[in-house]
Design an enzyme around this catalytic site. Structure first.
Site, PDB file in Angstrom:
ATOM      1  N   SER A  15      -8.757   6.507   3.335  1.00 46.83           N
ATOM      2  CA  SER A  15      -8.856   5.566   4.167  1.00 46.83           C
ATOM      3  C   SER A  15      -7.734   4.294   4.164  1.00 46.83           C
ATOM      4  O   SER A  15      -6.758   5.024   3.856  1.00 46.83           O
ATOM      5  CB  SER A  15      -9.194   3.948   2.722  1.00 46.83           C
ATOM      6  OG  SER A  15      -9.300   2.859   3.492  1.00 46.83           O
ATOM      7  N   LYS A  44     -10.949   7.392   7.102  1.00 47.27           N
ATOM      8  CA  LYS A  44     -11.784   6.316   7.181  1.00 47.27           C
ATOM      9  C   LYS A  44     -10.644   5.404   8.033  1.00 47.27           C
ATOM     10  O   LYS A  44      -9.593   5.105   7.491  1.00 47.27           O
ATOM     11  CB  LYS A  44     -12.240   6.219   5.536  1.00 47.27           C
ATOM     12  CG  LYS A  44     -12.828   4.223   6.421  1.00 47.27           C
ATOM     13  CD  LYS A  44     -13.766   3.760   4.703  1.00 47.27           C
ATOM     14  CE  LYS A  44     -13.261   2.727   4.287  1.00 47.27           C
ATOM     15  NZ  LYS A  44     -14.311   2.146   2.615  1.00 47.27           N
ATOM     16  N   LEU A  45     -11.278   4.470   9.288  1.00 55.45           N
ATOM     17  CA  LEU A  45     -10.560   3.939   9.298  1.00 55.45           C
ATOM     18  C   LEU A  45     -10.636   2.373   9.521  1.00 55.45           C
ATOM     19  O   LEU A  45     -12.216   2.187   9.138  1.00 55.45           O
ATOM     20  CB  LEU A  45     -10.031   3.858  10.930  1.00 55.45           C
ATOM     21  CG  LEU A  45     -10.098   6.030  11.604  1.00 55.45           C
ATOM     22  CD1 LEU A  45      -9.761   5.198  13.628  1.00 55.45           C
ATOM     23  CD2 LEU A  45      -8.713   6.033  10.983  1.00 55.45           C
ATOM     24  N   LYS A  46      -9.719   1.957   8.549  1.00 53.72           N
ATOM     25  CA  LYS A  46     -10.095   0.513   8.890  1.00 53.72           C
ATOM     26  C   LYS A  46     -10.035  -0.367  10.461  1.00 53.72           C
ATOM     27  O   LYS A  46      -9.168  -0.404  11.195  1.00 53.72           O
ATOM     28  CB  LYS A  46      -8.740  -0.498   8.099  1.00 53.72           C
ATOM     29  CG  LYS A  46      -8.847  -0.346   6.567  1.00 53.72           C
ATOM     30  CD  LYS A  46     -10.374  -0.762   6.135  1.00 53.72           C
ATOM     31  CE  LYS A  46     -10.652  -1.100   4.464  1.00 53.72           C
ATOM     32  NZ  LYS A  46     -10.916  -1.292   4.205  1.00 53.72           N
ATOM     33  N   ASP A  94     -14.381   1.128   8.896  1.00 54.05           N
ATOM     34  CA  ASP A  94     -15.075   0.630   7.984  1.00 54.05           C
ATOM     35  C   ASP A  94     -14.370  -1.972   8.696  1.00 54.05           C
ATOM     36  O   ASP A  94     -13.578  -1.604   8.651  1.00 54.05           O
ATOM     37  CB  ASP A  94     -14.002  -0.095   6.809  1.00 54.05           C
ATOM     38  CG  ASP A  94     -14.698  -0.081   5.212  1.00 54.05           C
ATOM     39  OD1 ASP A  94     -15.384  -1.244   5.698  1.00 54.05           O
ATOM     40  OD2 ASP A  94     -13.843  -0.634   4.518  1.00 54.05           O
ATOM     41  N   ASN A 120     -15.196  -4.313   6.430  1.00 54.54           N
ATOM     42  CA  ASN A 120     -14.884  -5.595   5.861  1.00 54.54           C
ATOM     43  C   ASN A 120     -15.261  -6.774   6.221  1.00 54.54           C
ATOM     44  O   ASN A 120     -15.009  -8.068   6.032  1.00 54.54           O
ATOM     45  CB  ASN A 120     -13.288  -5.936   5.144  1.00 54.54           C
ATOM     46  CG  ASN A 120     -13.080  -4.648   4.497  1.00 54.54           C
ATOM     47  OD1 ASN A 120     -12.070  -3.605   4.280  1.00 54.54           O
ATOM     48  ND2 ASN A 120     -13.949  -4.328   3.029  1.00 54.54           N
ATOM     49  N   GLU A 180     -19.060   0.833   8.564  1.00 57.85           N
ATOM     50  CA  GLU A 180     -19.338   0.558   7.198  1.00 57.85           C
ATOM     51  C   GLU A 180     -19.245  -1.163   7.769  1.00 57.85           C
ATOM     52  O   GLU A 180     -17.722  -1.926   7.919  1.00 57.85           O
ATOM     53  CB  GLU A 180     -18.010   0.571   6.523  1.00 57.85           C
ATOM     54  CG  GLU A 180     -18.542   0.380   4.657  1.00 57.85           C
ATOM     55  CD  GLU A 180     -17.229   1.013   4.004  1.00 57.85           C
ATOM     56  OE1 GLU A 180     -16.574   2.010   3.899  1.00 57.85           O
ATOM     57  OE2 GLU A 180     -16.918   0.505   2.766  1.00 57.85           O
ATOM     58  N   ASP A 233     -21.465  -1.766   1.663  1.00 61.80           N
ATOM     59  CA  ASP A 233     -20.479  -2.122   1.154  1.00 61.80           C
ATOM     60  C   ASP A 233     -20.622  -3.594  -0.253  1.00 61.80           C
ATOM     61  O   ASP A 233     -21.442  -3.135  -0.679  1.00 61.80           O
ATOM     62  CB  ASP A 233     -18.855  -2.185   0.654  1.00 61.80           C
ATOM     63  CG  ASP A 233     -17.707  -2.412   0.029  1.00 61.80           C
ATOM     64  OD1 ASP A 233     -18.242  -2.554  -1.149  1.00 61.80           O
ATOM     65  OD2 ASP A 233     -17.020  -1.972   0.393  1.00 61.80           O
ATOM     66  N   LYS A 277     -19.135   1.129  -5.337  1.00 62.74           N
ATOM     67  CA  LYS A 277     -18.803   1.208  -5.795  1.00 62.74           C
ATOM     68  C   LYS A 277     -18.678   0.340  -7.085  1.00 62.74           C
ATOM     69  O   LYS A 277     -19.293  -0.844  -7.749  1.00 62.74           O
ATOM     70  CB  LYS A 277     -17.332   0.089  -5.437  1.00 62.74           C
ATOM     71  CG  LYS A 277     -16.703   0.729  -4.620  1.00 62.74           C
ATOM     72  CD  LYS A 277     -16.139  -1.038  -3.587  1.00 62.74           C
ATOM     73  CE  LYS A 277     -15.375  -0.557  -2.017  1.00 62.74           C
ATOM     74  NZ  LYS A 277     -14.634  -1.682  -1.438  1.00 62.74           N
ATOM     75  N   GLY A 304     -13.716   3.364  -2.894  1.00 58.89           N
ATOM     76  CA  GLY A 304     -12.375   3.225  -3.622  1.00 58.89           C
ATOM     77  C   GLY A 304     -11.850   1.838  -3.747  1.00 58.89           C
ATOM     78  O   GLY A 304     -12.310   0.799  -3.191  1.00 58.89           O
TER      79      GLY A 304
HETATM   80  O1  NPG Z   1      -8.773   4.634  -0.867  1.00 58.21           O
HETATM   81  O2  NPG Z   1      -9.134   3.070  -2.617  1.00 58.21           O
HETATM   82  C1  NPG Z   1      -9.001   3.426  -1.202  1.00 58.21           C
HETATM   83  C2  NPG Z   1      -8.735   2.669  -0.671  1.00 58.21           C
HETATM   84  C3  NPG Z   1     -10.553   2.728   0.084  1.00 58.21           C
HETATM   85  O3  NPG Z   1     -10.071   0.659   2.103  1.00 58.21           O
HETATM   86  C4  NPG Z   1     -10.696   1.208   0.251  1.00 58.21           C
HETATM   87  N1  NPG Z   1     -10.919   0.329   0.060  1.00 58.21           N
HETATM   88  O4  NPG Z   1     -12.594  -2.193   1.632  1.00 58.21           O
HETATM   89  O5  NPG Z   1     -13.509  -0.543   1.011  1.00 58.21           O
HETATM   90  C5  NPG Z   1     -12.605  -1.793   1.310  1.00 58.21           C
HETATM   91  C6  NPG Z   1     -10.981  -1.006   0.480  1.00 58.21           C
HETATM   92  C7  NPG Z   1     -10.395  -1.818  -0.204  1.00 58.21           C
HETATM   93  C8  NPG Z   1      -8.999  -1.937  -0.918  1.00 58.21           C
HETATM   94  C9  NPG Z   1     -11.421  -3.248  -1.205  1.00 58.21           C
HETATM   95  C10 NPG Z   1      -9.016  -3.001  -1.971  1.00 58.21           C
HETATM   96  C11 NPG Z   1     -10.355  -4.026  -1.755  1.00 58.21           C
HETATM   97  C12 NPG Z   1      -9.108  -3.564  -2.521  1.00 58.21           C
END
Ligand code: NPG
Length: 368
Positions: free
Chosen positions: A135, A161-163, A188, A190, A213, A238, A262, A290
């Protein structure tokens, strides 16, 4: 097992690079490790709540408080507890799924260690290694993003995966697609968009993404269903998926075609397996999300990701993508994959040197 002592250990692990998402920038992972001890077994779990309640309403200080004052008293007074009973015993406490998951995982680990069974075997794993995805956070510029992605692909990651967020979406994603050809790519958000952004999100359709996502707020299932009718790229949820029941509801509503699982978000590995089962029954692919886990949470996630319905690579990267020192021996990529631990329980334990170096505080709780 009858709980004799529970240790709540806070560890702080600086990240090797800041991780920026639409809800903030992380520079360190402050994790809460839970160790449960019975008369002749012990087990570990990790609480994935963040320092601040920005991803969901849980946060690590709150999780530690709820474990100490509301969850453990219920387990201590229950006498003999098994992992399978914990969700029921803790059900009177509303929500706090990340806190509950950490406690349930520690008890499950202790039970499985005592019986010599690995978590993967217990959950129904069908693979001995899982494809590793990575990610990638929001960067200051597209060239910086391309450099970051290039480094991960060189390391062997099998999916990127790109935020994204409004203002950082079509252009950076198109640049990655153009530079790296047919790499498996997904995005993703969020929860950072609204349905009014549907036509903008539809511009991602030409970039051949595996999925988008959680584009909309977590409580907006009808919005996701409406969006799914306006974009070709599959919608993955998610934050919205907090239980197997929530997954069934979202799928039936047409709000998602793919689900990120998750364990912390759904209250533990046993509920995570039920989410998996519901999705498989509906023909919906799943992958393991993750939360910047230490080796404790990572070991368990790798085991979960070895179940048959996990047909897409997860956000499960090697330890060195996150930390210089992990609390366990590091997880290392082997040809873009991570091996499923084979030892009893989660199959790993913290090393005492790492705990000495990384521990911020320790609280030990015994039955009254
Ligand atoms: O590789 O653990 C990893 C990070 C994956 O992008 C990732 N997690 O929104 O899914 C998410 C994000 C996240 C990270 C969410 C930390 C909450 C806390």
């Amino acid at each position: 097992m009858k709980l004799v002592e529970v240790e709540l250990r806070r560890v702080r692990l600086p990240l090797v690079a800041p991780f920026r998402t639409s809800f903030g920038t992380q520079t360190a992972r402050e994790a809460l490790l839970v160790r449960v001890a019975g008369a002749d077994s012990e087990g570990w779990g990790e609480c994935v709540a963040m320092e601040e309640p920005l991803y969901s309403s849980e946060y690590v200080d709150g999780a530690q408080h709820v474990i100490r004052h509301h969850l453990l008293p219920r387990l201590f007074s229950a006498g003999d507890v098994s992992a399978a009973r914990i969700a029921g015993l803790l059900a009177p406490v509303k929500e706090h799924r990340m806190a509950k998951a950490a406690v349930e995982t520690a008890v499950l680990d202790a039970e499985l260690r005592a019986s010599g069974v690995s978590l993967g075997t217990h959950l129904g794993a069908v693979r001995d290694a899982v494809d590793a995805g990575v990610s990638v956070g929001i960067t200051d510029s597209i060239p910086a993003l391309l450099d970051t992605v290039a480094g991960y692909l060189d390391a062997g990651y099998r999916r990127v995966k790109l935020k994204i967020e409004p203002g950082w979406d079509v252009a950076p994603v198109a640049a990655v697609r153009e530079r790296f050809g047919d790499v498996l790519l997904q995005v993703d958000a969020n929860c950072a968009y609204s349905l009014a952004d549907a036509s903008r999100l539809a511009r991602l359709d030409d970039l051949d993404l595996l999925l988008i996502e959680q584009p909309l707020p977590e409580d907006d299932l009808p919005g996701h269903a409406a969006l799914a009718r306006r974009v070709r790229t599959p919608i993955c949820l998610d934050e919205s998926i907090t239980s197997a029941r929530a997954a069934a509801f979202a799928i039936n509503l047409g709000a998602c075609a793919i689900v990120n699982i998750k364990p912390g978000r759904v209250g533990g590995y046993l509920e995570a397996r039920r989410v998996h089962d519901v999705c498989v029954a509906h023909g919906v692919p799943v992958w393991c999300g993750g939360m910047l886990e230490t080796g404790i949470g990572r070991a368990a996630n790798v085991a979960l990701a070895a179940l048959p319905g996990f047909t897409l690579p997860g956000d499960i990267s090697a330890s060195d993508r996150y930390f210089r020192t992990d609390v366990t021996l590091p997880f290392v990529l082997q040809e873009g994959r991570l091996g499923v631990p084979t030892g009893p329980g989660i199959g790993v334990s913290p090393t005492s040197e790492a705990l000495d170096e990384l521990t911020v505080s320790t609280e030990r709780i015994t039955p009254a």
